[in-house]
Design a protein around this motif. Structure first.
Motif, PDB file in Angstrom:
ATOM      1  N   LEU A  48       0.842  -1.188   0.000  1.00 33.54           N
ATOM      2  CA  LEU A  48       0.000   0.000   0.000  1.00 33.54           C
ATOM      3  C   LEU A  48       0.884   1.247   0.000  1.00 33.54           C
ATOM      4  CD1 LEU A  48      -2.597  -1.032   2.730  1.00 33.54           C
ATOM      5  CD2 LEU A  48      -2.820  -1.240   0.261  1.00 33.54           C
ATOM      6  N   ILE A  78      -8.479   2.207   4.736  1.00 35.77           N
ATOM      7  CA  ILE A  78      -7.999   1.557   3.509  1.00 35.77           C
ATOM      8  C   ILE A  78      -8.544   0.124   3.480  1.00 35.77           C
ATOM      9  CG2 ILE A  78      -5.982   0.876   2.171  1.00 35.77           C
ATOM     10  CD1 ILE A  78      -4.381   2.905   3.870  1.00 35.77           C
ATOM     11  N   ALA A  85      -9.045   8.148  -2.634  1.00 36.66           N
ATOM     12  CA  ALA A  85      -9.081   6.797  -3.218  1.00 36.66           C
ATOM     13  C   ALA A  85     -10.164   6.723  -4.286  1.00 36.66           C
ATOM     14  CB  ALA A  85      -9.371   5.770  -2.134  1.00 36.66           C
ATOM     15  N   GLU A 113     -11.725  -4.878  -7.422  1.00 39.42           N
ATOM     16  CA  GLU A 113     -10.937  -3.886  -6.706  1.00 39.42           C
ATOM     17  C   GLU A 113     -10.467  -2.818  -7.677  1.00 39.42           C
ATOM     18  OE1 GLU A 113      -7.815  -6.076  -4.941  1.00 39.42           O
ATOM     19  OE2 GLU A 113      -9.042  -6.890  -3.308  1.00 39.42           O
ATOM     20  N   GLN A 139      -7.688   0.430  -7.846  1.00 37.98           N
ATOM     21  CA  GLN A 139      -6.514   0.969  -7.171  1.00 37.98           C
ATOM     22  C   GLN A 139      -5.919   2.085  -8.012  1.00 37.98           C
ATOM     23  OE1 GLN A 139      -3.494  -1.962  -6.452  1.00 37.98           O
ATOM     24  NE2 GLN A 139      -2.512  -0.780  -4.850  1.00 37.98           N
ATOM     25  N   ASP A 140      -5.583   3.181  -7.359  1.00 35.31           N
ATOM     26  CA  ASP A 140      -4.977   4.275  -8.114  1.00 35.31           C
ATOM     27  C   ASP A 140      -3.467   4.111  -8.140  1.00 35.31           C
ATOM     28  OD1 ASP A 140      -4.071   5.069  -5.657  1.00 35.31           O
ATOM     29  OD2 ASP A 140      -5.396   6.812  -5.487  1.00 35.31           O
ATOM     30  N   GLY A 187      -1.538   3.642  -4.983  1.00 29.49           N
ATOM     31  CA  GLY A 187      -1.825   2.383  -4.308  1.00 29.49           C
ATOM     32  C   GLY A 187      -3.050   2.379  -3.446  1.00 29.49           C
ATOM     33  N   LEU A 188      -3.839   3.486  -3.396  1.00 24.29           N
ATOM     34  CA  LEU A 188      -5.067   3.437  -2.613  1.00 24.29           C
ATOM     35  C   LEU A 188      -6.080   2.537  -3.318  1.00 24.29           C
ATOM     36  CD1 LEU A 188      -5.420   7.104  -1.379  1.00 24.29           C
ATOM     37  CD2 LEU A 188      -4.421   5.140  -0.223  1.00 24.29           C
ATOM     38  N   LEU A 189      -6.810   1.787  -2.509  1.00 31.58           N
ATOM     39  CA  LEU A 189      -7.634   0.707  -3.063  1.00 31.58           C
ATOM     40  C   LEU A 189      -9.045   0.787  -2.493  1.00 31.58           C
ATOM     41  CD1 LEU A 189      -6.632  -2.981  -3.423  1.00 31.58           C
ATOM     42  CD2 LEU A 189      -8.518  -2.445  -1.892  1.00 31.58           C
ATOM     43  N   THR A 190     -10.024   0.453  -3.328  1.00 30.86           N
ATOM     44  CA  THR A 190     -11.397   0.272  -2.863  1.00 30.86           C
ATOM     45  C   THR A 190     -11.974  -0.985  -3.513  1.00 30.86           C
ATOM     46  OG1 THR A 190     -13.511   1.387  -2.517  1.00 30.86           O
ATOM     47  CG2 THR A 190     -12.524   1.604  -4.704  1.00 30.86           C
ATOM     48  N   ARG A 191     -13.100  -1.413  -3.014  1.00 32.02           N
ATOM     49  CA  ARG A 191     -13.613  -2.724  -3.416  1.00 32.02           C
ATOM     50  C   ARG A 191     -15.123  -2.666  -3.625  1.00 32.02           C
ATOM     51  NH1 ARG A 191     -12.400  -4.929   0.931  1.00 32.02           N
ATOM     52  NH2 ARG A 191     -10.419  -5.895   0.384  1.00 32.02           N
TER      53      ARG A 191
END
Length: 524
Positions: free
Chosen positions: A110, A122, A209, A257, A259-260, A263-267
């Motif tokens: 991350l 996160i 994110a 998922e 991810q930018d 490295g920020l991630l959402t689901r």
């Protein structure tokens, strides 16, 4: 009959007492022809002929059979062959804790800006446990550290989703990389666990994110498994890349998922619901069928027992079975789409020696699909017809002075039965003729029905004989019929004239008297 057995037990493990539940002695199972019938799948259970018990036929993996379904039921049928009775059996496969939670990746990286405010959350990659209920994943734990804590969100689907929460501001110059360990634990006894290593890289500003427009997506589309879908990483489009089959999978859940760069991630989760189309015709599974039936079998005699199944669902799997009209048979529905083919009246082999019975199974789809099954039935003969002569009586003629052994007449009787029931023998009814038995005058060949003269007849002795001929078949018991035969003796010129008067003298004279000729010839 319902039973329960844990998964992964040894082959031959006890499941239930079939003999007791059927009301039979254990050793009677083989005598009664008790056996398991199922539609073509691998048989998971077997019958122990000594104990009368239902036992496992091998290792059973509940996850392989039912994935994460809350209830895992295996259905099959028990056939008591001597009376063609079907009983439904359900065995519940209970879960044991034979799977540990597993993360999709063992190491996650991350990237978080050092200016990110405490409280920033996160989403982390979740773990998966193939077991169910208490044996499946129950909680997550994060190793103790100074900057991060763990929060677990309960999703609408019942799953648990871990999130990393920033508790204290980061300082890249103080610590550029943070090493964390995320642990997933189930509730089994003993507890099983899985781990994922998390490496947090501290970067410059990046405090937004990616955000999905919906927390979950439901798309109605035919599908099979997650392997048939492809996600376009740039556009987010999901496409189908393999053939689809409702019968293999009715529902798919795909975790997505985003991810930018930093490295920020959402689901989010995409639920794909598969809609059935009527692409499967009904299938026949012939459990037992007889190839021959006696023509005197009573109405209701069972000819065949079979099962019909359609791998579609709903109306597409609604099956109706039918027979052609004007046949002496009908279908009786039993449990679990089993049907009995039975007779509706007595059969007549002499009228119909065999039947090619077509059973049609038709589903309720639009357009509907159908399948035919054929049962070839031979009607076995019984001795229900006596031999029959072509005429009610016969007449025959023979000249007197015939040679001995002369053929007089040939009689034939027909029997519509078959084999030994149609094997005819002939005989004469015995009686006395002028002090001698009839069999000294006439004989009949027992196989051919040909009458023969055993002596030379004399018209002057008798001119007519009346006989009774019997034709009898070889059935058990035998049947017979009689016919009368009038035998006429024809006269031949075999006698010279005889002077009866006057009688010849006995003294040796000629017996003649001479008279003188008259003088006048006119007086003659």
């Amino acid at each position: 009959m319902r039973y329960s057995v844990p998964e992964e037990v040894d082959k031959g493990s006890f499941v239930g007492n079939i003999a007791k539940d059927l009301g039979l002695e254990p050793l009677a199972l083989a005598e009664r022809g008790v056996r398991i019938v199922s539609r073509g799948r691998t048989q998971l259970f077997a019958l122990n002929p000594r104990s009368g018990s239902l036992v496992t036929a091998g290792r059973i993996d509940r996850e392989e059979l039912c994935a994460q379904s809350a209830s895992c039921l295996v259905s099959f049928n028990i056939l008591v062959e001597d009376k063609l009775a079907i009983y439904s059996v359900e065995v519940e496969i209970t879960d044991i804790n034979d799977n540990a939670p597993r993360f999709g990746v063992e190491e996650l990286e991350l990237k978080i800006s050092e200016t990110t405010s405490p409280g920033f959350r996160i989403p982390l990659k979740s773990a998966h446990d193939a077991d169910i209920q208490k044996n499946t994943l129950q909680k997550y734990e994060l190793n103790p550290n100074d900057h991060f804590s763990l929060d677990v969100r309960n999703g609408a689907d019942g799953n648990k989703y871990p999130e990393l929460v920033l508790e204290r501001a980061l300082d890249r110059e103080e610590e550029a990389v943070h090493h964390l360990v995320l642990m997933a634990l189930d509730g089994g006894d003993p507890v099983r666990s899985g781990t994922s290593r998390i490496r947090v890289m501290v970067l410059d500003v990046n405090d937004n994110a990616p955000v999905f427009t919906q927390p979950e997506y439901h798309r109605k589309s035919p599908g099979k498994s997650s392997e048939v879908f492809e996600l376009k990483s740039a556009s987010g489009d999901i496409t189908i890349i393999k053939s689809l089959d409702y019968e293999d999978a009715k529902l798919h859940e795909i975790d997505i998922e985003a991810q930018d760069g930093p490295g920020l991630l959402t689901r989010t989760k995409v639920t794909v619901t598969v809609l059935d189309v009527n692409d499967n015709a009904p299938e026949f599974y012939m459990t037992t069928a007889t190839s021959s039936i006696s023509e005197d079998s009573p109405p209701g005699t069972i000819i065949a027992l079979f099962n019909v199944h359609d791998r579609d669902s709903g109306q597409n799997a609604f099956i109706t079975c039918s027979l052609p009209e004007n046949l002496p048979f009908k279908l009786e529905r039993s449990v679990d789409n089993y049907y009995r083919l039975v007779t509706t009246r007595a059969l007549d082999r002499e009228q119909f020696p065999s039947y090619n019975i077509t059973v049609t199974a038709k589903d309720g789809g639009n357009p509907s699909l159908s399948t035919d099954a054929h049962v070839l039935l031979q009607v076995a003969d019984i001795n229900d017809n006596p031999p029959t002569f072509l005429h009610t009586s016969y007449s025959a003629y023979i000249p007197e002075n015939n040679p001995r052994g002369a053929s007089i007449i040939s009689l034939t009787a027909n029997d519509p039965d078959s084999d030994h029931n149609a094997q005819v023998t002939y005989s004469l009814t015995e009686y006395t003729l002028q002090g001698a038995p009839l069999s000294s005058y006439i004989s009949i060949h027992s196989d051919t029905g040909v009458l023969y003269a055993l002596r030379s007849f004399d018209y002057e002795q008798f001119r007519e004989l009346q006989l009774w001929v019997t034709a009898q078949d070889s059935g058990d018991p035998p049947l017979s019929s009689n016919v009368s035969l009038n035998l006429f003796i024809l006269d031949q010129n075999d006698n010279t004239p005889e002077i009866l008067y006057p009688a010849l003298p006995t003294d040796g004279s000629t017996g003649m008297e001479l008279a003188p000729a008259p003088q006048n010839p006119d007086t003659w």
